[in-house]
Scaffold this active site. Structure first.
Site, PDB file in Angstrom:
ATOM      1  N   TYR A  63       8.829  -7.399   4.939  1.00 36.94           N
ATOM      2  CA  TYR A  63       7.380  -7.628   4.859  1.00 36.94           C
ATOM      3  C   TYR A  63       6.894  -7.823   6.301  1.00 36.94           C
ATOM      4  O   TYR A  63       7.523  -7.309   7.225  1.00 36.94           O
ATOM      5  CB  TYR A  63       7.180  -8.863   3.959  1.00 36.94           C
ATOM      6  CG  TYR A  63       5.780  -9.099   3.471  1.00 36.94           C
ATOM      7  CD1 TYR A  63       5.010  -8.085   2.921  1.00 36.94           C
ATOM      8  CD2 TYR A  63       5.230 -10.380   3.536  1.00 36.94           C
ATOM      9  CE1 TYR A  63       3.731  -8.331   2.465  1.00 36.94           C
ATOM     10  CE2 TYR A  63       3.944 -10.630   3.075  1.00 36.94           C
ATOM     11  CZ  TYR A  63       3.198  -9.608   2.543  1.00 36.94           C
ATOM     12  OH  TYR A  63       1.937  -9.854   2.093  1.00 36.94           O
ATOM     13  N   LYS A  65       5.248  -5.227  -0.981  1.00 41.71           N
ATOM     14  CA  LYS A  65       4.651  -6.284  -1.813  1.00 41.71           C
ATOM     15  C   LYS A  65       5.354  -6.371  -3.165  1.00 41.71           C
ATOM     16  O   LYS A  65       5.642  -7.463  -3.653  1.00 41.71           O
ATOM     17  CB  LYS A  65       3.160  -6.016  -2.003  1.00 41.71           C
ATOM     18  CG  LYS A  65       2.381  -6.320  -0.728  1.00 41.71           C
ATOM     19  CD  LYS A  65       1.125  -7.107  -0.989  1.00 41.71           C
ATOM     20  CE  LYS A  65       0.668  -7.799   0.287  1.00 41.71           C
ATOM     21  NZ  LYS A  65      -0.748  -8.086   0.331  1.00 41.71           N
TER      22      LYS A  65
END
Ligand code: NAD
Length: 583
Positions: free
Chosen positions: A130, A201
């Site tokens: 991420y 995500k």
């Protein structure tokens, strides 16, 4: 732009039937938190399916039954041994982007092992899968591309979007992250590269909230790009045309949403990285059509509200007495302003007064009532005339002037302007308040409004600080202070899981508020004492469950489902299932 056509309506009961499984069905049957898989596949068809493959962990009996004996060396290993090996291999790669590629390859090969590695080393690997590394992966997408994941939709599919979507062969999708790639992580229009964010995500949903990967689907709404470098690059992999705009864009989205309703009637849709003005129109248009939300706006609002609630436990200042300055009146700033206003009202502040307690600045300075707002949504952010007069401020005032006169208890950065929070601003805040809250939220790290080390030094350790991107702990006056991450990842996995479990037809403001409260409550006394206003990243799985439970309670008020039972049913741990050969 006119959009005369109305948005698609809720699906009829008939179209809510279960989609059928593909012919060589991989059938997942739940047993407690785990499941048994029955498959008609054999040999390479098993080995090449990332949700079936166990690599060296296939037992000898499974190898024989599934026709895998020739494909693997002779000694089976446990998942724990595999995790150790993968972790050691990752350590051989020093560049974060190389670790990202290694992990992506594992995700494409063996999803259970990928998620086990991630869960066991969450704090270490979050910055790889991420922010910030995913930002680099997005920018270098066409150069680094190895294998597609998720669904790609482009204007060439108009009229056939349902058919193309069905090619994903995922029978029971509950959670979709769809991006049109225009406004990514503070790095703008990245065209097809935005898919890396949608994948990242959903990876976090699975790794933290424990949603089974087969229930998730990343989707690129590749409507083109207005990034000239991409349009000119011979290597660019995306739809190499200027972006669809206006009616053509919304027609494309209408067809997409209708296809989702038909194929995946139980799915929650998270809109990702849309440009702020478009994001708001999309929210308005589809909010009541299918369960959906925008993480950049609503998730950011909730994570910031949680930070404000936690910081109040440290400073002891009543929330209803606080004032806020938000530097950056875009999608994130709007979400934060809206939810802070609701928080103030919930905490006992009259609505009109709540408006006067939040000052928002954009690139043209302070946004003020009766001044031309630039974009229509900015009217919602304008400081009322009476407050302007009270604080002797005018439209367009700069940050130093606004902070000096308004004396906020919290200064929040969502501008993407590095270094915007300067020393004199911080020392001024400290003269006004014993424990000011400073949240430089802009990502990636290079765009952060101030480094935590500087904020702690300038404020002599008084400031309560959390950032958007991860930062190393800061040593201040001999004490090591960890830096909390005010990252949406504390909200969206639990929010999504709670919404799915409660089968809520819409995602509502009270669900975000419940998520924020649950997150703030999850911060332990010892974390607060260390200077953290968000939990440590390693606690994410527990936090996601707490957030989900509170969100599901709110959602279930309208649907009447037994949300706790549904949460139990959805619960997944990355452990290998037993695989049975059938047929
Ligand atoms: P956006 O483009 O919608 O908004 C950016 C805003 O900053 C605009 O209103 C723009 O006018 C303003 N701005 C630009 N230059 C400015 C200047 N010199 N002075 C004052 N304002 C200026 O982007 P967004 O989606 O709102 O994201 C903004 C930043 O916040 C990004 O860096 C993003 O990574 C970060 N963000 C962080 C989190 C988080 O960590 N929780 C969540 C969402 C967004």
């Amino acid at each position: 732009m006119s959009h005369a056509k109305s948005a698609p309506s809720q699906p009829s009961a008939a179209s809510r039937s279960e989609p059928s499984l593909p012919a060589d069905a991989v059938c997942f049957r739940r047993v407690g938190a785990n499941y048994v898989v029955e498959t008609r596949r054999r040999g390479l068809d098993v080995y090449r399916e990332p949700l079936l493959n166990k690599g060296s962990a296939f037992t000898l009996a499974e190898r024989r039954a599934l026709g895998l004996e020739a494909l693997l060396p002779g000694t089976p290993k446990s998942m724990a041994q595999q995790v150790q090996r993968v972790h050691a291999q990752l350590r051989l790669r020093s560049a974060p982007i190389d670790q990202y590629l290694e992990l992506s390859a594992l995700q494409d090969r063996n999803e259970h092992l990928f998620y086990r590695v991630l869960r066991d080393h969450l704090a270490e690997l979050m910055p790889i899968v991420y922010t910030p590394t995913v930002g680099e992966a997005t920018q270098r997408f066409s150069e680094l591309f190895r294998r597609g994941r998720g669904v790609w939709l482009n204007p060439g599919h108009r009229g056939r979007i349902r058919e193309v979507l069905a090619q994903s062969l995922r029978p029971d999708v509950r959670l979709i992250v769809a991006t049109d790639n225009e406004s990514i992580l503070g790095i703008g229009d990245q065209g097809a590269g935005g898919m890396a964010i949608a994948i990242g995500k959903l990876t976090l949903y699975c790794a933290t909230a424990g949603i089974h990967p087969s229930h998730t689907l990343p989707i690129s709404l590749d409507v083109g790009t207005d990034n000239p470098a991409l349009l000119e690059s011979p290597d660019y992999l995306g739809w190499c045309q200027p972006r669809l705009r206006g009616d053509a864009y919304f027609d494309f989205l209408d067809e997409f949403v209708a296809a989702i309703q038909e194929l995946y009637p139980r799915a929650l849709l998270q809109w990702e990285d849309l440009r702020n003005d478009i994001a708001l129109r999309v929210l308005d248009r589809y909010h009541k059509v299918l369960p959906s939300f925008n993480d950049d706006i609503e998730g950011t609002g909730a994570v910031t509200v949680a930070g404000v609630l936690s910081a109040a436990r440290v400073s002891g200042t009543l929330i209803r007495d606080q004032r806020f300055v938000i530097f950056g009146g875009g999608a994130a700033g709007l979400g934060i302003a809206r939810q802070l206003r609701e928080l103030l009202v919930v905490e006992g502040c009259p609505p009109e007064e709540a408006r006067a307690r939040i000052a928002v600045l954009d690139s043209r300075g302070l946004i003020a009532e009766h001044a031309p707002p630039g974009a229509a949504y900015k009217l919602d952010l304008a400081l009322p005339a009476a407050a302007l007069a009270h604080y002797r401020l005018a439209a367009g005032a700069g940050l130093a002037e606004v902070v000096g006169r308004f004396q906020p208890h919290a200064l929040i950065g969502t501008s993407g302007v590095p270094g915007a929070f300067a020393e004199d601003l911080v020392t001024g805040l400290c003269r006004a308040h014993a424990r000011p809250l400073i949240l430089p939220l802009s990502n990636p790290t290079s765009l952060c409004e101030a480094s935590p080390a500087n904020l702690l030094r300038w404020s002599r350790g008084q400031a309560i600080v959390a950032t958007g991107s991860p930062f190393e702990p800061v040593v201040y006056e001999g004490r090591t202070r960890p830096i909390g991450q005010g990252n949406n990842v504390f909200i969206f996995p639990g929010l999504g899981l709670g919404a799915i479990a409660s089968q809520a037809p819409t995602v509502t403001a009270p669900m975000f508020y419940a998520a924020a409260r649950a997150l703030a409550t999850a911060v332990s006394e010892s974390e607060l004492a260390e200077g953290l206003i968000y939990p440590r990243i390693g606690r994410l799985p527990d936090v996601a469950q707490s957030v989900a439970a509170e969100v599901a309670k709110i959602g279930a008020r309208t649907t009447g489902v037994d949300a706790q039972a549904e949460l139990q049913k959805l619960r997944w741990e990355p452990a290998y299932p037993e695989i049975r050969a059938v047929g």
